[in-house]
Motif scaffolding. Structure first.
Motif, mmCIF file in Angstrom:
data_model
loop_
_atom_site.group_PDB
_atom_site.id
_atom_site.type_symbol
_atom_site.label_atom_id
_atom_site.label_comp_id
_atom_site.label_asym_id
_atom_site.label_seq_id
_atom_site.Cartn_x
_atom_site.Cartn_y
_atom_site.Cartn_z
ATOM 1 N N LEU A 100 0.835 -1.109 0.043
ATOM 2 C CA LEU A 100 -0.105 0.059 -0.093
ATOM 3 C C LEU A 100 0.810 1.222 -0.065
ATOM 4 C CD1 LEU A 100 -2.932 1.031 0.378
ATOM 5 C CD2 LEU A 100 -2.528 1.453 2.742
ATOM 6 N N VAL A 101 2.137 1.361 1.013
ATOM 7 C CA VAL A 101 2.860 2.579 0.896
ATOM 8 C C VAL A 101 3.548 2.700 -0.558
ATOM 9 C CG1 VAL A 101 5.224 3.556 1.877
ATOM 10 C CG2 VAL A 101 2.984 2.230 3.444
ATOM 11 N N ALA A 102 3.863 1.622 -1.193
ATOM 12 C CA ALA A 102 4.553 1.649 -2.517
ATOM 13 C C ALA A 102 3.590 2.254 -3.326
ATOM 14 C CB ALA A 102 5.118 0.495 -2.891
ATOM 15 N N GLU A 103 2.393 1.642 -3.405
ATOM 16 C CA GLU A 103 1.364 2.328 -4.371
ATOM 17 C C GLU A 103 1.032 3.667 -4.249
ATOM 18 O OE1 GLU A 103 -0.265 1.257 -7.015
ATOM 19 O OE2 GLU A 103 0.282 -0.759 -7.036
ATOM 20 N N ALA A 104 0.748 4.195 -2.834
ATOM 21 C CA ALA A 104 0.554 5.647 -2.643
ATOM 22 C C ALA A 104 1.760 6.385 -3.009
ATOM 23 C CB ALA A 104 0.395 5.594 -1.104
ATOM 24 N N SER A 105 2.941 5.623 -2.839
ATOM 25 C CA SER A 105 4.075 6.602 -3.249
ATOM 26 C C SER A 105 4.646 6.903 -4.605
ATOM 27 C CB SER A 105 5.508 6.093 -2.717
ATOM 28 O OG SER A 105 5.461 5.821 -1.143
ATOM 29 N N VAL A 106 3.899 6.220 -5.522
ATOM 30 C CA VAL A 106 3.939 6.484 -7.052
ATOM 31 C C VAL A 106 3.608 7.842 -7.421
ATOM 32 C CG1 VAL A 106 3.110 5.720 -9.246
ATOM 33 C CG2 VAL A 106 3.764 3.862 -7.499
ATOM 34 N N GLN A 107 2.270 8.275 -6.787
ATOM 35 C CA GLN A 107 1.870 9.549 -7.292
ATOM 36 C C GLN A 107 1.645 10.393 -5.974
ATOM 37 O OE1 GLN A 107 -1.250 9.799 -10.150
ATOM 38 N NE2 GLN A 107 -0.270 8.213 -11.418
ATOM 39 N N SER A 108 2.052 11.653 -6.060
ATOM 40 C CA SER A 108 1.686 12.423 -4.881
ATOM 41 C C SER A 108 0.181 12.687 -4.529
ATOM 42 C CB SER A 108 2.425 13.785 -4.869
ATOM 43 O OG SER A 108 2.292 14.403 -5.941
ATOM 44 N N GLY A 109 -0.411 12.617 -5.782
ATOM 45 C CA GLY A 109 -1.985 13.066 -5.657
ATOM 46 C C GLY A 109 -2.720 11.887 -4.904
ATOM 47 N N HIS A 110 -2.004 10.787 -4.798
ATOM 48 C CA HIS A 110 -2.956 9.582 -4.160
ATOM 49 C C HIS A 110 -3.095 10.022 -2.704
ATOM 50 C CE1 HIS A 110 -2.756 7.239 -7.535
ATOM 51 N NE2 HIS A 110 -1.781 6.397 -7.287
ATOM 52 N N LEU A 111 -2.062 10.550 -1.876
ATOM 53 C CA LEU A 111 -2.115 11.065 -0.777
ATOM 54 C C LEU A 111 -3.139 12.020 -0.506
ATOM 55 C CD1 LEU A 111 -1.361 10.724 2.369
ATOM 56 C CD2 LEU A 111 0.457 11.849 2.079
ATOM 57 N N ALA A 112 -2.836 13.098 -1.344
ATOM 58 C CA ALA A 112 -3.653 14.490 -1.224
ATOM 59 C C ALA A 112 -5.099 14.156 -1.671
ATOM 60 C CB ALA A 112 -3.068 15.276 -2.560
ATOM 61 N N ALA A 113 -5.473 13.080 -2.462
ATOM 62 C CA ALA A 113 -6.704 12.650 -2.593
ATOM 63 C C ALA A 113 -7.376 12.127 -1.303
ATOM 64 C CB ALA A 113 -7.015 11.793 -3.905
ATOM 65 N N LEU A 114 -6.615 11.295 -0.878
ATOM 66 C CA LEU A 114 -7.232 10.500 0.389
ATOM 67 C C LEU A 114 -7.343 11.747 1.416
ATOM 68 C CD1 LEU A 114 -7.736 7.885 1.905
ATOM 69 C CD2 LEU A 114 -5.570 7.589 2.409
ATOM 70 N N LEU A 115 -6.600 12.650 1.698
ATOM 71 C CA LEU A 115 -6.540 13.749 2.580
ATOM 72 C C LEU A 115 -7.962 14.686 2.480
ATOM 73 C CD1 LEU A 115 -2.961 14.847 2.977
ATOM 74 C CD2 LEU A 115 -4.422 13.780 4.745
ATOM 75 N N ASP A 116 -8.181 14.822 0.683
ATOM 76 C CA ASP A 116 -9.573 15.362 0.524
ATOM 77 C C ASP A 116 -10.630 14.629 0.533
ATOM 78 O OD1 ASP A 116 -10.346 17.893 -0.337
ATOM 79 O OD2 ASP A 116 -10.312 17.103 -2.402
ATOM 80 N N GLY A 117 -10.431 13.343 0.982
ATOM 81 C CA GLY A 117 -11.719 12.581 1.248
ATOM 82 C C GLY A 117 -12.106 11.471 0.003
ATOM 83 N N TYR A 118 -11.086 11.324 -0.946
ATOM 84 C CA TYR A 118 -11.357 10.338 -1.880
ATOM 85 C C TYR A 118 -10.202 9.350 -1.919
ATOM 86 C CZ TYR A 118 -11.823 8.437 -6.637
ATOM 87 O OH TYR A 118 -12.048 7.511 -7.526
ATOM 88 N N LEU A 119 -10.647 8.294 -2.338
ATOM 89 C CA LEU A 119 -10.031 6.780 -1.887
ATOM 90 C C LEU A 119 -9.768 6.629 -3.407
ATOM 91 C CD1 LEU A 119 -8.513 4.881 -0.412
ATOM 92 C CD2 LEU A 119 -10.304 3.415 -0.451
ATOM 93 N N PRO A 120 -8.361 6.924 -3.881
ATOM 94 C CA PRO A 120 -7.752 6.316 -5.281
ATOM 95 C C PRO A 120 -8.189 4.947 -5.223
ATOM 96 C CG PRO A 120 -6.334 8.153 -4.172
ATOM 97 C CD PRO A 120 -7.268 7.699 -3.162
ATOM 98 N N HIS A 121 -8.060 4.549 -6.725
ATOM 99 C CA HIS A 121 -8.290 3.022 -7.120
ATOM 100 C C HIS A 121 -7.252 2.277 -6.258
ATOM 101 C CE1 HIS A 121 -12.632 2.432 -8.162
ATOM 102 N NE2 HIS A 121 -12.535 3.774 -8.887
ATOM 103 N N ALA A 122 -6.064 3.107 -6.753
ATOM 104 C CA ALA A 122 -4.696 2.362 -6.494
ATOM 105 C C ALA A 122 -4.540 1.903 -5.089
ATOM 106 C CB ALA A 122 -3.470 3.358 -6.768
ATOM 107 N N LEU A 123 -5.194 2.500 -4.277
ATOM 108 C CA LEU A 123 -5.253 2.160 -2.585
ATOM 109 C C LEU A 123 -6.536 1.162 -2.252
ATOM 110 C CD1 LEU A 123 -4.174 5.577 -1.003
ATOM 111 C CD2 LEU A 123 -2.936 3.952 -2.216
ATOM 112 N N SER A 124 -6.874 0.603 -3.406
ATOM 113 C CA SER A 124 -8.110 -0.383 -2.971
ATOM 114 C C SER A 124 -7.783 -1.571 -2.137
ATOM 115 C CB SER A 124 -8.794 -0.801 -4.297
ATOM 116 O OG SER A 124 -7.697 -1.799 -4.935
#
Length: 248
Positions: free
Chosen positions: A87-111
């Motif tokens: 999960l950490v590796a997937e979230a590290s691929v794009q900075s937008g993944h963490l930003a999306a989660l902080l903004d209330g959206y779960l990217p499919h990469a973190l499924s």
């Protein structure tokens, strides 16, 4: 240590018809393993009727009291070490993944955070035989409403937190792994980029053509199969294979 979080009871007529993809997956994980669909339908009505008390979300567990009497909980396993690393590796691929989660959206990469079929375990003090019972099903529906608004609760349910994920991503980016190895296998693993950069080795020389007389192994044919027909089909296949090898 990850702390529990409490949420006020939903008021009457809080039915939600549209879910996020992760909220829908949460409900699907419950409904697809339900023994009695009638219990889940009653659970949906209970969720909308305001009969569930305040909800507590803690690592591996969401719990509430229904009708002031039934103590109900739904549990889910914490992420394993390997699942957390992935999960950490997937979230590290794009900075937008963490930003999306902080903004209330779960990217499919973190499924990997979302429980699948068989991952949810219902517990209730009522006498219903179904799994989940109507009370646990109701709690699952309201939990999906909470997840719709805050997918970071999935981290809490999986035994982690946003702070841990943020720190792990920063560590991963500062010290990217050189290669992935199996802890049970001491043999070093070659990076994919390095493997693809190597020149392609030449193919081995083809085997010499067969010259000896054709001989097939004697195999007892299955019941109902003609032995002669089976032998003939095998001989034809071997002969064609020899011709293909001889022709290069």
């Amino acid at each position: 240590m990850t702390e529990a979080r409490g949420f006020r009871a939903f008021p009457v007529r809080s039915r939600r018809r549209h879910h996020t993809w992760w909220g829908t997956e949460w409900i699907q994980a419950m409904e697809d393993t339900a023994v009695d669909s009638g219990l889940t339908k009653r659970g949906r009505r209970i969720a909308a009727d305001g009969r569930i008390g305040p909800i507590t979300v803690s690592p591996g567990r969401v719990a509430a009291v229904l009708d002031g009497a039934c103590q109900t909980a739904v549990t889910v396993e914490a992420l394993s070490g390997n699942a957390w690393a992935a999960l950490v590796a997937e979230a590290s691929v794009q900075s937008g993944h963490l930003a999306a989660l902080l903004d209330g959206y779960l990217p499919h990469a973190l499924s990997g955070l979302v429980p699948g079929i068989g991952d949810l375990d219902a517990q209730c003090s009522c006498d219903d035989w179904g799994n989940p019972c109507q009370h646990a099903a109701a709690l699952c529906y309201q939990t999906a409403w909470l997840l719709d608004g805050d997918p970071s609760l999935l981290l809490l349910l999986r035994g982690r937190s946003m702070e841990e994920l943020t720190a792990a991503i920063a560590e991963h980016r500062a010290n990217p792994p050189v290669c992935l190895t199996d802890p049970d296998d001491p043999t070093p693993t070659t990076l994919a980029a390095e493997a693809f950069a190597r020149p392609v080795p030449p193919l081995p020389e083809p085997p010499p053509p067969a010259t000896e007389e054709l001989r097939l192994l004697s195999i007892e044919p299955p019941p109902g199969i003609d032995a002669g027909a089976l032998y003939g089909a095998a001989a034809t296949a071997v002969t064609r294979a020899r011709l293909l090898l001889a022709a290069g």
